[in-house]
Design an enzyme around this catalytic site. Structure first.
Site, PDB file in Angstrom:
ATOM      1  N   CYS A 127     -12.923 -25.015 -26.364  1.00  0.00           N
ATOM      2  CA  CYS A 127     -13.040 -23.558 -26.213  1.00  0.00           C
ATOM      3  C   CYS A 127     -12.326 -23.088 -24.942  1.00  0.00           C
ATOM      4  O   CYS A 127     -12.812 -22.209 -24.234  1.00  0.00           O
ATOM      5  CB  CYS A 127     -14.502 -23.123 -26.195  1.00  0.00           C
ATOM      6  SG  CYS A 127     -15.363 -23.426 -27.737  1.00  0.00           S
ATOM      7  N   ASN A 128     -11.185 -23.704 -24.639  1.00  0.00           N
ATOM      8  CA  ASN A 128     -10.412 -23.337 -23.452  1.00  0.00           C
ATOM      9  C   ASN A 128      -8.934 -23.511 -23.772  1.00  0.00           C
ATOM     10  O   ASN A 128      -8.284 -24.447 -23.305  1.00  0.00           O
ATOM     11  CB  ASN A 128     -10.822 -24.196 -22.250  1.00  0.00           C
ATOM     12  CG  ASN A 128     -10.274 -23.670 -20.942  1.00  0.00           C
ATOM     13  OD1 ASN A 128      -9.238 -23.008 -20.904  1.00  0.00           O
ATOM     14  ND2 ASN A 128     -10.965 -23.969 -19.856  1.00  0.00           N
TER      15      ASN A 128
END
Length: 829
Positions: A376-377
């Site tokens: 999630c980055n």
């Protein structure tokens, strides 16, 4: 036996936390805090105490900060985006900017969706850019009061990089400008990853907004976070929606609403997770008791990460090529700039990346739990893996989405592997992980690291002793050896339950069984032999004929281990879908694969290894009223069956580790209180039919049909496991038990036939005449064949059933076999 290395995803909860929490709930009554009764007041007071405890944990007080409970860090970030006092574009005064570091979690970047709807510009800032942005604004521009918001993570959840907390004061004071624009800067410090293993002193580093998730600190409860708001900005926050508990007064018939006075009551819509908040109190207590505080956790976790990084970064193949590529901004020498997260990709000796899904699968086989993907980055993932914006879009077109297992596109990685340590992580965890990398990449031997020599951040001794080991080309299947595969007999596998340990009397027991099975009153003197052996790997699909086959604890190995289910998870049989008989599965024991074929379809294979990967979903299904634990075989095979059958369906497999408890049958005649384990069969482990009985039935059917049936076709319609050649037709119905070689079986009843025998197993076409002929031939009964159960004797070798073996029956005392005690119509499936 699990080595858990995903503490950045969620840490684990200690047993003492659950004990303290449940004891609290048993001894107190906690009501809804919005009520006024005694139990509600107790809840309200406890919640306020927890707010104080949170502020204390972060070294601040209610004079400086307010705690707003949310459902997690993401909800806290959304709340900030919605309530920050933005000034949109197009007004007379300068407009606001939302700036964020590109090395930020998705939930931070996602705030720009809300700001865009408010006509506020978002500006992504790369880490290198902020380090260069140190020029002050002119004095005349410093008086502007337009509010801007800058967000950055205290710790990158991708690489563990810890960005300077000094940025907070530098940005607020104007010493550091994310972008050159007049206005007043507020700072959002995303602390969710950081505070799981480090102390945060808000008395010194006074960020304006600090969102946190408590499960990252304590492991429990989940679904609960908080937003710590600096009281200098709290009164400026704006709110539109109001939920239960937030209103001091409102009218239902008119647009009138007056909010509650306190900030928490104004922003906590609805009833908070009050039992979860009460659990936090015990979380703080237990954490302090077990560890001595966050500073000790910081030092402990960093020491493990530093050691692991040092060894990992020095691993080399025989040709000098590195074993891993580590994505890091630091050299892991200082816990103030590096957290306990190591992000990497495994390389082969040519320097090519081995996909993270492959590494994840291998780690799972070693009971090591890691995290893979982009975490999630996307910003950090692009920066470290050198993935361009165009690459991201091309990968999407190629079918890759966040969180899937497509790890390589055109040979380039779409993500990486991350390990992270928590306060309960141990040196043995690091040791196990490093042994895993070395044994799978550098040697086929289970090499051990000489850890005693690694007392300093140098690993020259490791390199000398292990870097010239023989190496495999890839994460080769030859390295994926489990305990069950180390046995001498190649036919033994783990999927139907492991064999029992040997007993000294095992062979004498088998001899005794054979002796007692010698008949004394069987009709005829000709020997009875096994003529054919069939197994049905997928319930209701085509038979797989073999000449010999291993026997497990549930019957023939892999017999009815899989079944097809509809979109609701209900078992499909030939009764509903006759075309299932056209699906031909075959088992290759050496390759450990099941190959599935059907006309007009490309063959597809399924691994026999019952390891649960990302796609595995353990669920409960029903087979003839029996509950069984199953796991989904994934989208690829589901698509194959859905295409062939023309309807949404999936392939599921009985979950091997649940077999002993999930689908059992207590059978008369076996040892007292014995539970026999079944696969996905309806009634028993085996179904036996007699060729002589088939021949007699064929005469009745041929008289009623215009075109006589071939004997082979009739045999296949009755879907037996064991086909015997006996002198007399239907004499099998007089047997109480039989022995085949060293195997002993007990007869548990006749098989009452259903309409499946009317389906031609070669074409899928129905013919009702077959069942009617059977009923007429058997005097209105539809029994044909007998059910058998087998308790494998404890032996050091696998039991084998072979064609040509002699069958030795024992007659029952009462020659009338009673059918199974069930009113349901049973079939072989």
């Amino acid at each position: 036996g699990i080595t858990y290395l995903d503490h950045a995803g969620s840490t684990l909860f200690p047993d003492s936390l659950l004990t303290a929490f449940t004891d609290d709930l048993r001894n107190n009554v906690y009501g809804n805090p919005h009520s006024q009764n005694t139990s509600s007041q107790l809840t309200y007071d406890t919640i306020e105490h927890v707010r104080y405890r949170i502020l204390q944990h972060f070294h601040t007080t209610a004079e400086d900060y307010t705690v707003i409970f949310t459902s997690g860090c993401t909800a806290a970030l959304k709340l900030i985006a919605e309530s920050f006092p933005w000034i949109p574009e197009g007004t007379k005064q300068p407009s606001s900017r939302f700036c964020y570091l590109t090395d930020s979690h998705t939930s931070v970047v996602g705030m720009r969706g809300i700001t865009a709807s408010m006509n506020v510009l978002s500006v992504p800032i790369k880490p290198k850019e902020i380090l260069l942005a140190k020029s002050r604004l002119p004095a005349e521009e410093q008086n502007c009061t337009t509010p801007h918001l800058f967000s950055y993570p205290a710790q990158s959840n991708f690489s563990g990089t810890r960005y300077p907390l000094s940025w907070i004061q530098d940005i607020k004071s104007g010493k550091l400008c994310p972008i050159k624009i007049p206005g007043k800067w507020f700072v959002l410090l995303d602390a969710a990853s950081y505070v799981s293993t480090s102390p945060l002193d808000l008395g010194v580093h006074q960020a304006d907004f600090i969102p946190i998730s408590f499960y990252k600190i304590f492991g429990f409860p989940t679904g609960l976070g908080a937003l710590l708001v600096n009281n200098r900005i709290a009164p400026l926050l704006r709110k539109t929606y109001f939920g239960g508990g937030t209103a001091a007064a409102y009218l239902a018939g008119e647009d009138f609403y007056f909010p509650r006075k306190s900030i928490p009551e104004r922003f906590e819509d609805g009833t908070v997770s009050f039992l979860g908040i009460i659990a936090l109190k015990h979380g703080f207590d237990v954490l302090e008791k077990l560890t001595g505080g966050m500073e000790k956790i910081k030092q402990h976790t960093f020491a493990l990460a530093h050691y692991t990084y040092t060894v990992l970064s020095n691993l080399r193949y025989a040709n000098g090529a590195p074993v891993v590529r580590i994505y890091s901004d630091t050299d892991f020498s200082n816990p103030d700039v590096q957290g306990p997260i190591i992000n990497f990709n495994v390389l082969d000796e040519n320097g090519d990346v081995i996909g993270f899904s492959q590494v994840d699968s291998m780690a799972s086989l070693h009971n090591i739990h890691v995290r893979t993907g982009c975490f999630c980055n996307t910003g950090a993932c692009q920066m470290h893996l050198d993935i361009s914006n165009e690459d991201i879009q091309r990968n999407l077109q190629a079918g890759h989405v966040c969180g899937d297992n497509i790890d390589l596109v055109d040979g380039r990685p779409t993500g990486s592997v991350r390990i992270s340590f928590g306060y309960m992580s141990s040196f043995e965890d690091a040791q196990t992980f490093l042994n895993f990398i070395i044994s799978t990449r550098l040697s086929k031997l289970d090499a051990e690291i000489p850890f005693q020599s690694v007392t300093k951040p140098t690993t020259e001794s490791v390199a000398d002793e292990h870097l010239s080991c023989n190496h495999a080309d890839k994460f080769s299947p030859t390295l994926q050896v489990s305990d069950g595969e180390l046995r001498n007999n190649p036919l033994e596998t783990e999927t139907t339950g492991s064999q029992q340990p040997p007993e000294p009397e095992a062979e004498s027991i088998r001899a005794a069984v054979s002796e007692t099975a010698v008949p004394t009153c069987r009709k005829g003197g000709k020997p009875i032999t096994v003529a054919k052996i069939y197994l049905y790997p997928i319930k209701s699909c085509s038979a797989f004929e073999v000449t010999e086959w291993p026997v497990g604890n549930q019957g023939l190995l892999y017999d009815r281990n899989w079944m097809v289910v509809n979109q609701n998870g209900v078992c499909m049989t030939q009764k509903q879908e006759p075309r299932l008989c056209l699906v031909n599965p075959s088992i290759d024991l050496k390759q450990k694969m099941m190959v599935i074929q059907a006309e007009g379809m490309d063959p597809i294979s399924v691994s026999l290894e019952d390891n649960t990967g990302k796609e595995a979903v353990i669920c409960e299904s029903k087979v003839c009223s029996h509950r069984v634990k199953t796991r989904d075989c994934g989208e690829r095979i589901a698509g194959w069956f859905s295409t062939f059958l023309g309807r949404p369906c999936r392939l599921i497999r009985q979950s091997s580790h649940m077999k002993s408890k999930s689908h059992q049958k207590s059978t008369k005649g076996l040892s007292p209180a014995t539970n026999i384990s079944l696969s996905l069969v309806n009634e028993a482990q085996y179904l036996l039919i007699n060729v002589a009985s088939i021949l007699q039935l064929k005469e009745h059917i041929s008289a009623r049909l215009k075109e006589p049936l071939e004997i082979e076709e009739l045999i296949r319609r009755f879907r037996a496991n064991i086909v015997i050649s006996a002198p007399e037709s239907f004499e099998e119905e007089e047997w109480a038990e039989i022995s085949i070689g060293a195997l002993q079986f007990q007869v548990v009843g006749p098989c009452s036939r259903c309409q499946i025998i009317c389906i031609d197993q070669q074409s899928g076409e129905r013919n009702k005449e077959i069942l009617q002929s059977l009923s007429a031939a058997r005097g209105r009964k539809t029994n044909f064949g007998i059910y058998l159960m087998n308790q494998p004797l404890r032996s050091s070798f696998s039991d084998i059933l072979s064609v040509g073996s002699q069958v030795l029956p024992v007659l029952k005392e009462n020659t009338e076999i009673q059918p199974p005690t069930s009113s349901e119509e049973k079939c072989s499936g």
